[in-house]
Design a protein around this motif. Structure first.
Motif, mmCIF file in Angstrom:
data_model
loop_
_atom_site.group_PDB
_atom_site.id
_atom_site.type_symbol
_atom_site.label_atom_id
_atom_site.label_comp_id
_atom_site.label_asym_id
_atom_site.label_seq_id
_atom_site.Cartn_x
_atom_site.Cartn_y
_atom_site.Cartn_z
ATOM 1 N N SER A 211 89.617 54.912 113.822
ATOM 2 C CA SER A 211 90.393 56.163 113.771
ATOM 3 C C SER A 211 90.332 56.897 115.116
ATOM 4 C CB SER A 211 89.845 57.070 112.667
ATOM 5 O OG SER A 211 90.417 58.348 112.780
ATOM 6 N N GLN A 215 96.111 61.616 113.849
ATOM 7 C CA GLN A 215 96.797 62.146 112.662
ATOM 8 C C GLN A 215 96.188 63.466 112.192
ATOM 9 O OE1 GLN A 215 99.819 60.731 110.629
ATOM 10 N NE2 GLN A 215 99.476 62.892 111.011
ATOM 11 N N LEU A 306 85.865 64.339 100.294
ATOM 12 C CA LEU A 306 87.108 64.668 99.571
ATOM 13 C C LEU A 306 86.813 64.906 98.092
ATOM 14 C CD1 LEU A 306 90.207 64.887 99.358
ATOM 15 C CD2 LEU A 306 90.277 62.395 99.124
ATOM 16 N N ALA A 324 94.878 57.929 101.695
ATOM 17 C CA ALA A 324 94.417 56.632 101.190
ATOM 18 C C ALA A 324 94.797 55.597 102.235
ATOM 19 C CB ALA A 324 95.056 56.324 99.848
ATOM 20 N N GLY A 359 94.919 54.492 115.277
ATOM 21 C CA GLY A 359 94.981 54.668 116.729
ATOM 22 C C GLY A 359 96.392 54.759 117.276
ATOM 23 N N ASN A 363 103.276 56.672 111.902
ATOM 24 C CA ASN A 363 102.725 56.356 110.586
ATOM 25 C C ASN A 363 103.857 56.381 109.563
ATOM 26 O OD1 ASN A 363 100.870 55.832 108.598
ATOM 27 N ND2 ASN A 363 99.619 57.667 108.963
HETATM 28 O O1 PMT Z 1 92.972 58.789 113.230
HETATM 29 P P1 PMT Z 1 94.230 57.973 113.448
HETATM 30 O O2 PMT Z 1 94.045 56.868 114.457
HETATM 31 O O3 PMT Z 1 95.414 58.850 113.764
HETATM 32 O O4 PMT Z 1 94.571 57.205 112.082
HETATM 33 C C1 PMT Z 1 94.935 57.934 110.953
HETATM 34 C C2 PMT Z 1 94.200 57.426 109.691
HETATM 35 C C3 PMT Z 1 94.619 56.006 109.412
HETATM 36 C C4 PMT Z 1 92.686 57.498 109.884
HETATM 37 C C5 PMT Z 1 94.641 58.382 108.518
HETATM 38 O O5 PMT Z 1 96.027 58.333 108.374
HETATM 39 C C6 PMT Z 1 93.955 57.997 107.230
HETATM 40 O O6 PMT Z 1 94.379 57.142 106.471
HETATM 41 N N1 PMT Z 1 92.803 58.662 106.927
HETATM 42 C C7 PMT Z 1 91.909 58.325 105.813
HETATM 43 C C8 PMT Z 1 91.038 57.168 106.172
HETATM 44 C C9 PMT Z 1 90.120 56.765 105.045
HETATM 45 O O7 PMT Z 1 88.929 56.790 105.207
HETATM 46 O O8 PMT Z 1 90.753 56.438 103.948
HETATM 47 P P2 PMT Z 1 90.002 55.999 102.563
HETATM 48 O O9 PMT Z 1 91.077 55.454 101.710
HETATM 49 O O10 PMT Z 1 88.842 55.147 102.870
HETATM 50 O O11 PMT Z 1 89.458 57.357 101.987
HETATM 51 C C10 PMT Z 1 90.182 58.139 101.062
HETATM 52 C C11 PMT Z 1 90.009 59.609 101.302
HETATM 53 O O12 PMT Z 1 88.651 59.977 101.073
HETATM 54 C C12 PMT Z 1 90.353 60.067 102.704
HETATM 55 O O13 PMT Z 1 90.988 61.305 102.583
HETATM 56 C C13 PMT Z 1 88.992 60.208 103.380
HETATM 57 O O14 PMT Z 1 89.006 61.233 104.381
HETATM 58 C C14 PMT Z 1 88.127 60.637 102.208
HETATM 59 N N2 PMT Z 1 86.713 60.249 102.290
HETATM 60 C C15 PMT Z 1 86.350 58.947 102.286
HETATM 61 C C16 PMT Z 1 85.017 58.604 102.283
HETATM 62 C C17 PMT Z 1 84.052 59.621 102.311
HETATM 63 N N3 PMT Z 1 82.773 59.332 102.325
HETATM 64 N N4 PMT Z 1 84.431 60.908 102.331
HETATM 65 C C18 PMT Z 1 85.738 61.235 102.325
HETATM 66 O O15 PMT Z 1 86.074 62.422 102.352
#
Ligand code: PMT
Length: 402
Positions: A211, A215, A306, A324, A359, A363
């Motif tokens: 990341s 974004q 989250l 997600a 990166g 999107n």
């Molecule tokens: O940073 P960039 O290069 O611009 O890329 C953007 C991105 C791809 C990082 C962004 O668009 C994105 O998808 N962010 C979420 C990344 C992620 O960890 O996704 P996840 O599906 O694993 O998690 C789901 C949600 O839970 C997310 O909102 C995440 O922030 C949150 N989470 C996850 C794990 C954790 N321990 N705590 C959280 O709050």
């Protein structure tokens, strides 16, 4: 203030063009980024070099040179701006705008935009008073074009009357007023997470992800542009702190969680960070190579920020938005994730290596809420920030009215 605002200043022909140089300086002093287009007429009065020296950006001219088009097409030039300012706006350019003509770079950019437009007319008083000009001005007003001036006073050729361009300071005030009117999140507090987390393995190594923070930072900046009081909790990134946003720099998931909790209460939470799901049980000293033996890392689950923010209770933000990051069954997995974590909206994005989302500059988002799925076109991350901020503002306005 105009921090983070991108203004496309279109300078048309007229003696008042010299004042547009002062305007560039003043807009930049308030924090705006200014790009300029100079019509052929404007170039009789000022040079692209002076506009570019003062703006710190390339100044674009009427020449549809291949370089200009490949570097920055007229569509992008307008779309990558928050406001188009035409100063001075000559009678000729006003007529082109009213008639929908697009025969040079300036008029094409003006026709190709859906961004707000502010004009500062400047011309001889007889031209200003002419029925044709007055009709054109009325047409533009009907279409939502904002106008500042003209003022009465001395004009070129020793004449005097209505037609003098508004002073640069008046134009800057008009610009600020336009942005203030759009501050639909004024008085709201927002918390945004962004970037990766770094989970130490030992004092010199860590687990991380790709990341970049682009974004999440873009979302924080967009919410701030709509007037929200924003706290951005950012993992380690190369991104500059967005203007007008309080930024808390953290490293690990646990630091991020603590910073988020300290920022409460907020009205809006947007979790865009790629938080590490697990951390290693970190070794106190640097792990050493021992006779080719490979150390085993023991992973421990990190807190889910989250899910924590989404917990019902009086500290729950009014709107909690998660992301997600999926590589398969994007929508189905994201729908399940929304329910599991308890957030209101989830923005699903396909982060397979081929999409370049991690990166990258663009999107493709699918907004999932209790009512279903809204597919967004592929957009720049800044545009996604703006679209999400507008969507959040609209949601809160509807909720407040209920
Ligand atoms: O940073 P960039 O290069 O611009 O890329 C953007 C991105 C791809 C990082 C962004 O668009 C994105 O998808 N962010 C979420 C990344 C992620 O960890 O996704 P996840 O599906 O694993 O998690 C789901 C949600 O839970 C997310 O909102 C995440 O922030 C949150 N989470 C996850 C794990 C954790 N321990 N705590 C959280 O709050």
């Amino acid at each position: 203030m105009l921090h983070g605002r991108r203004i496309l200043l279109i300078v048309s022909g007229g003696i008042a063009a010299y004042k547009s140089l002062d305007l560039i300086r003043r807009l930049r002093a308030r924090g705006a980024t200014v790009r300029c287009i100079l019509t052929a007429g404007a170039q009789q009065f000022i040079t692209p070099l002076s506009a570019s020296a003062l703006s710190g950006e390339k100044a674009y001219t009427d020449l549809f040179s291949l370089t200009d088009e490949s570097e920055m097409g007229h569509l992008r030039l307008a779309q990558e701006s928050d406001l188009l300012v035409v100063a001075p706006a000559s009678a000729d350019l006003i007529a082109k705008m009213a008639g929908g003509l697009a025969d040079d770079l300036a008029s094409t950019a003006l026709l190709a935009t859906d961004k707000p437009i502010l004009i500062a007319p400047a011309m001889n008083f007889r031209m200003w008073g002419h029925a044709a000009t007055q009709q054109n001005i009325a047409t533009l007003a009907q279409r939502g074009v904002t106008r500042v001036g003209p003022n009465a006073g001395p004009l070129a050729e020793n004449e005097s009357g209505m037609g003098r361009m508004a002073e640069p300071l008046e134009i800057v005030d008009a610009v600020e007023k336009i942005f203030r009117t759009g501050e639909t999140l004024k008085g709201r507090r927002a918390l945004i997470t962004s970037g990766p987390t770094h989970e130490p393995i030992d004092p010199v190594r860590y687990i991380a992800n790709r990341s970049s923070g682009k974004q999440g930072h873009a979302i924080a900046e967009a919410l701030a542009r709509l007037g929200a009081d924003c706290t951005l909790v950012s993992g380690p990134t190369e991104e500059a702190d967005p203007p007008g946003v309080k930024v808390i720099h953290v490293s690990t998931a646990r630091d991020m969680q603590a910073a988020c909790e300290a920022a409460l209460p907020v009205d809006i939470a947007v979790c865009a960070a790629a938080v590490a799901d697990w951390r290693a049980e970190a070794a106190p000293g640097k792990l050493k190579k021992k006779d080719g033996a490979t150390p085993a890392l023991k992973l421990v689950e990190n807190p889910d920020i989250l899910a924590g923010l989404s917990q019902p209770g009086n500290r729950r933000p009014r709107l909690v938005v998660g992301f997600a990051a999926e590589t398969e069954n994007v929508i189905a997995n994201a729908k399940a994730k929304r329910l599991r974590k308890g957030c209101d909206w989830i923005l699903a994005n396909d982060v397979s290596a081929s999409t370049g989302v991690f990166g990258g500059a663009q999107n493709t988002i699918h907004l999932i809420d209790a009512d279903g799925v809204e597919d967004w076109p592929t957009l720049g991350k800044r545009e996604i920030g703006d679209k999400l901020a507008q969507r959040i503002a609209a949601f809160l306005i509807v909720k407040a009215a209920e």
